[in-house]
Design a protein around this motif. Structure first.
Motif, mmCIF file in Angstrom:
data_model
loop_
_atom_site.group_PDB
_atom_site.id
_atom_site.type_symbol
_atom_site.label_atom_id
_atom_site.label_comp_id
_atom_site.label_asym_id
_atom_site.label_seq_id
_atom_site.Cartn_x
_atom_site.Cartn_y
_atom_site.Cartn_z
ATOM 1 N N ARG A 83 8.442 -25.996 -11.967
ATOM 2 C CA ARG A 83 9.461 -25.997 -10.922
ATOM 3 C C ARG A 83 9.418 -24.634 -10.253
ATOM 4 N N ILE A 84 8.871 -24.587 -9.068
ATOM 5 C CA ILE A 84 8.603 -23.334 -8.361
ATOM 6 C C ILE A 84 9.737 -23.062 -7.381
ATOM 7 N N ARG A 85 10.236 -21.846 -7.413
ATOM 8 C CA ARG A 85 11.303 -21.431 -6.505
ATOM 9 C C ARG A 85 10.900 -20.132 -5.822
ATOM 10 N N LEU A 86 10.971 -20.125 -4.514
ATOM 11 C CA LEU A 86 10.661 -18.929 -3.738
ATOM 12 C C LEU A 86 11.923 -18.091 -3.622
ATOM 13 N N TRP A 87 11.868 -16.875 -4.142
ATOM 14 C CA TRP A 87 13.053 -16.021 -4.112
ATOM 15 C C TRP A 87 13.198 -15.350 -2.759
ATOM 16 N N PHE A 88 12.151 -14.812 -2.236
ATOM 17 C CA PHE A 88 12.212 -14.183 -0.912
ATOM 18 C C PHE A 88 11.798 -15.194 0.137
ATOM 19 N N ASN A 89 12.643 -15.356 1.129
ATOM 20 C CA ASN A 89 12.360 -16.258 2.241
ATOM 21 C C ASN A 89 12.066 -17.675 1.741
ATOM 22 N N PRO A 90 13.023 -18.324 1.110
ATOM 23 C CA PRO A 90 12.770 -19.671 0.579
ATOM 24 C C PRO A 90 12.462 -20.686 1.665
ATOM 25 N N GLY A 91 12.956 -20.458 2.890
ATOM 26 C CA GLY A 91 12.643 -21.365 3.985
ATOM 27 C C GLY A 91 11.300 -21.116 4.619
ATOM 28 N N ARG A 92 10.602 -20.054 4.183
ATOM 29 C CA ARG A 92 9.265 -19.688 4.677
ATOM 30 C C ARG A 92 9.284 -19.500 6.200
ATOM 31 N N LEU A 93 10.321 -18.828 6.687
ATOM 32 C CA LEU A 93 10.379 -18.497 8.105
ATOM 33 C C LEU A 93 9.445 -17.322 8.376
ATOM 34 N N GLU A 94 8.524 -17.510 9.290
ATOM 35 C CA GLU A 94 7.541 -16.456 9.547
ATOM 36 C C GLU A 94 8.175 -15.237 10.202
ATOM 37 N N SER A 95 9.297 -15.417 10.899
ATOM 38 C CA SER A 95 9.964 -14.278 11.513
ATOM 39 C C SER A 95 10.460 -13.286 10.468
ATOM 40 N N LEU A 96 10.803 -13.766 9.274
ATOM 41 C CA LEU A 96 11.248 -12.855 8.218
ATOM 42 C C LEU A 96 10.105 -12.001 7.689
ATOM 43 N N TYR A 97 8.876 -12.434 7.867
ATOM 44 C CA TYR A 97 7.721 -11.625 7.472
ATOM 45 C C TYR A 97 7.283 -10.694 8.606
ATOM 46 N N ILE A 98 7.265 -11.210 9.824
ATOM 47 C CA ILE A 98 6.644 -10.496 10.935
ATOM 48 C C ILE A 98 7.579 -9.466 11.559
ATOM 49 N N VAL A 99 8.819 -9.860 11.854
ATOM 50 C CA VAL A 99 9.709 -9.003 12.647
ATOM 51 C C VAL A 99 10.055 -7.691 11.934
ATOM 52 N N PRO A 100 10.413 -7.676 10.630
ATOM 53 C CA PRO A 100 10.663 -6.372 9.993
ATOM 54 C C PRO A 100 9.457 -5.441 10.044
ATOM 55 N N GLY A 101 8.261 -5.997 9.912
ATOM 56 C CA GLY A 101 7.072 -5.162 10.061
ATOM 57 C C GLY A 101 6.900 -4.652 11.474
#
Length: 257
Positions: free
Chosen positions: A157-175
């Motif tokens: 049972r895999i759970r994504l702790w950071f960005n569980p919705g896998r929104l790419e803006s959460l990866y790209i915009v802070p960078g």
């Protein structure tokens, strides 16, 4: 100290009068934020895929539907002597799936059914994504057709702790924040120093009693304030456009900025 503040006030006043510098300070970072935020994507989508179905049965058609149901592949058509190879060689498709004539007969007889997959590996990362996607679709198809056991001994049972919705803006915009605030404030400071010599105002500095240290500290203080304003504008607009917020204590972010 008074000379440093005077130099700072003079630099800010000169900055406000220069429209080109204003655009470089606020307009270009905003455009960079939009370009990076909307253009860069980490996931591969709309991958052109060509399928050669020599079996043409309901079972093979169901397998093909599973491939395109992922919304990661888009169907491509190509005719010729060897459509799969030619489509990849010409760049029309990134991958090709070849279903043999005995596909359904082998499955119904309980034998191993072989499917050939050709992948354009000029982009290694993209090739790995395609291979993994086709493998996952194949496993799901086999389980759906009852070719795999429904229950296994170990069920992860895999759970994504950071960005569980896998929104790419959460990866790209802070960078993007980091890139923008790294490039533009230092660029503005360098331009301000060069412009002193370009306009000849550096001669007034030579003739005045201000020291080099006071000159640099005054300019640095002015563009530190401008950079903080730029950071507030860029982070504020990014939060509004991409709906990002600070999850934890904002003091760490402010100190880092």
């Amino acid at each position: 100290m008074k000379r440093i503040f005077s130099q700072c006030v003079k630099e800010i006043a000169q900055f406000r009068r220069d429209r080109l510098t204003l655009g470089l300070a606020f307009l270009l970072p905003f455009l960079t934020l939009l370009i990076f935020g909307f253009a860069i994507r980490l996931e591969s989508k709309d991958i052109p895929l060509i399928v050669q179905d020599f079996d043409r049965t309901n079972l093979s058609s169901s397998y093909i539907e599973r491939l395109y149901a992922t919304n990661q592949f888009v169907p491509k058509q190509w005719s010729g002597g060897n459509p799969a190879r030619d489509a990849i060689d010409r760049g029309i498709a990134k991958a090709a799936v070849i279903i043999p004539p005995q596909f359904s007969r082998d499955i119904q007889a309980g034998r191993n059914a072989k499917v050939q997959v050709l992948i354009d590996a000029t982009d290694v990362n993209n090739a790995r994504v395609i291979r993994g996607s086709i493998q996952r679709v194949t496993n799901f198809f086999m389980q759906d057709q009852g070719l795999l056991p429904d229950k296994s001994i170990i069920t992860p049972r895999i759970r994504l702790w950071f960005n569980p919705g896998r929104l790419e803006s959460l990866y790209i915009v802070p960078g993007t924040y980091g890139v923008v605030l790294w490039i533009f404030p230092s660029l503005l400071t360098a331009i301000a120093m060069v412009r002193e010599k370009e306009k000849g105002t550096i001669l007034q500095v030579y003739a005045s009693s201000i020291s080099a240290t006071e000159l640099l500290l005054g300019k640095g203080l002015a563009y530190l304030l401008i950079a903080i304003t730029e950071a507030l504008v860029v982070i504020g607009l990014g939060s509004i456009i991409f709906q990002l917020g600070v999850i934890s204590n904002p003091i760490t972010l402010l100190i880092g900025t």
